[in-house]
Design an enzyme around this catalytic site. Sequence first.
Site, short mmCIF file in Angstrom:
data_model
loop_
_atom_site.label_atom_id
_atom_site.label_comp_id
_atom_site.label_asym_id
_atom_site.label_seq_id
_atom_site.Cartn_x
_atom_site.Cartn_y
_atom_site.Cartn_z
CB CYS A 183 -0.89 -0.02 1.25
SG CYS A 183 -1.75 1.51 1.55
CB CYS A 185 -2.12 4.49 6.98
SG CYS A 185 -3.40 3.54 7.75
CB CYS A 188 -0.15 -1.53 7.58
SG CYS A 188 -1.64 -2.36 7.09
CB CYS A 225 -7.89 -0.39 3.42
SG CYS A 225 -7.02 -1.30 4.68
CD GLN A 229 -11.70 -12.25 17.83
OE1 GLN A 229 -10.92 -11.45 17.33
NE2 GLN A 229 -11.64 -12.59 19.11
CE1 TYR A 241 -14.20 -8.43 30.62
CE2 TYR A 241 -13.36 -10.62 31.15
CZ TYR A 241 -13.52 -9.29 31.48
OH TYR A 241 -13.00 -8.82 32.66
CD GLU A 298 -20.23 -8.47 25.25
OE1 GLU A 298 -19.17 -9.12 25.20
OE2 GLU A 298 -20.28 -7.25 25.08
CB CYS A 317 -6.68 -8.58 21.67
SG CYS A 317 -7.63 -7.56 22.78
N1 SAH Z 1 -15.26 -13.69 23.02
C1 SAH Z 1 -15.86 -12.80 22.05
C2 SAH Z 1 -15.68 -11.33 22.36
C3 SAH Z 1 -14.30 -10.88 22.71
S1 SAH Z 1 -14.01 -9.14 22.64
C4 SAH Z 1 -15.40 -13.12 20.65
O1 SAH Z 1 -14.40 -13.80 20.45
O2 SAH Z 1 -16.07 -12.70 19.72
C5 SAH Z 1 -14.31 -8.59 24.24
C6 SAH Z 1 -15.77 -8.43 24.56
O3 SAH Z 1 -15.84 -7.98 25.91
C7 SAH Z 1 -16.54 -7.42 23.73
O4 SAH Z 1 -17.69 -8.04 23.22
C8 SAH Z 1 -16.92 -6.32 24.73
O5 SAH Z 1 -18.17 -5.72 24.46
C9 SAH Z 1 -16.95 -7.09 26.03
N2 SAH Z 1 -16.72 -6.33 27.28
C10 SAH Z 1 -15.95 -5.24 27.48
N3 SAH Z 1 -15.93 -4.92 28.78
C11 SAH Z 1 -16.69 -5.83 29.44
C12 SAH Z 1 -17.04 -6.04 30.81
N4 SAH Z 1 -16.59 -5.24 31.76
N5 SAH Z 1 -17.82 -7.10 31.12
C13 SAH Z 1 -18.28 -7.94 30.15
N6 SAH Z 1 -17.99 -7.78 28.84
C14 SAH Z 1 -17.20 -6.75 28.48
#
Ligand code: SAH
Length: 494
Positions: free
Chosen positions: A73, A79, A82, A165, A308, A337, A358, A434
């Site tokens: 790119c 940017c 990347c 992109c 994701q 989460y 969540e 992450c």
């Molecule tokens: N396991 C899922 C999401 C992971 S990302 C997947 O793989 O798709 C992290 C997630 O945590 C997001 O959906 C976000 O909205 C949520 N999140 C952020 N803070 C939080 C909290 N305090 N309690 C519960 N969920 C939360």
Amino acid sequence: MVYEKNQLLTVEITDMTADGEGIGKVDGYPFFIKDAIIGDQARIRVTRAKKNYGYGRLEKVLMPSPFRIDAKCSFHRQCGGCQLQAMSYERQLQFKEDKVKNNLIRIGGFASEFLDKVMEPIVEMENPFHYRNKALYPIGTGRDGKSIAGFYAGRSHNIIANTDCSLGVYENKEILEIILSYMRENHVSAYDEATGQGLVRHVLVRKGFQSGEIMVCLVLNAKSGRKNSDFLPGQAGLVNSLSKVNGIAGISVSINREHTNVIMGKEIHTIWGKKSIQDTIFIRNVEDDFAATGQGITFSISPLSFYQVNPVQTEKLYSLALSYAEISGKETVWDLYCGIGTISLFLASNAKQIYGVEIVPQAIDDAKQNAIQNDIKNAQFFVGSAEEIFPEKYANDGIRADVVVVDPPRKGCDRTCLETILKMAPERIVYVSCDSATLARDLCILCEDTYEIKRMRAVDMFPMTVHVETIVLLTHKSLRESKRWVCEKHCQDA
Ligand code: SAH
């Protein structure tokens, strides 16, 4: 030696920061140089010189590093996205493994030799471009007064026009061109952060790679509206043009009148087609180089839900989560989460009962819908913060787990969650992260007395960037019979 701003120097890049900046020393004084790659001989211009370190701008590569390649790119230096595009993919993978390992040593206090034993090789991506299923383009006004879509120049909110992109899907360009010409023809203004005026702020495009379905969501600085009202002048014409793009399944608007960096507003209106798109994630065989098994789960994804961004690598990540969780059919699992229930539903067919929590209500609506559409009856989802719901369900309802899966945002797990896990003492914890810096911090707490790292692996979910996903299996020390690894700070009883 005191260095002056604008001074020209020649340096050899001998290391890189976790953010991808090259590090080069002049008489022992380190300079941080964006866009320089380990192994480069470079001419730099000093941009800032502090007492013990300075910053430089890469003026010219005098002798390229053996890892330097032609970036795909032409905007990659401007940017912020990347950071590693001019580095060979093999070297990017090593950079990421080193980053995870260094964070675990520096922040987590784990010994290097111990990590060499438990870390499995990074999971690479075969075709590391055009992998992102989601793009969020800021909309602005160019110097000629016409609307533009693009990306923010690194560390700023100046928009550089580019609808093409190299990490995104090919449809992004066509969709953005339609929106920009609609804006020009209908005199629709782009939002201006400085004044808070103007209508169109961002465009979100998301594509289901398996289903081919695409959703477009325009983020507007508009008044709250009612169902079926027009949020944009000449809305029917825009909808008509967009709906002809191959794969478009739904068009929506998100209302955001706040002066903040938060992109999406909470109020969403579908103005054409479906509210959410579908996508299928297939389980892969981790013992056989991630070969397809043919078994998959289909998910509904609405605009505000997390999903994701790299679906090819997500299949490998979730399959690893399934394998690390070692579920035999008797286990109760907590998925903290959980987003739209992706990991929960991946594990559900092997587990006795799954509980997910969540914070985003729309994501939990999706999760419940996803359980129904995949005919999964042993998964229950709660909306709320993990730090409130998880301890409360444990203390008041006695819900305990044999396996806890956590997949927190970059800031890592809340302390209360970690403490509840330690009290609950599940046999296994699968930590999906992450951000390896917060992962290291949390592992240090979990491994202080009770848990130990059994397996871990980096997964390259974000090729060309400095970001890396990591998955870790922790086992409870007193509940495990296998051999103990010896490490300096942890597992001293080994
Ligand atoms: N396991 C899922 C999401 C992971 S990302 C997947 O793989 O798709 C992290 C997630 O945590 C997001 O959906 C976000 O909205 C949520 N999140 C952020 N803070 C939080 C909290 N305090 N309690 C519960 N969920 C939360």
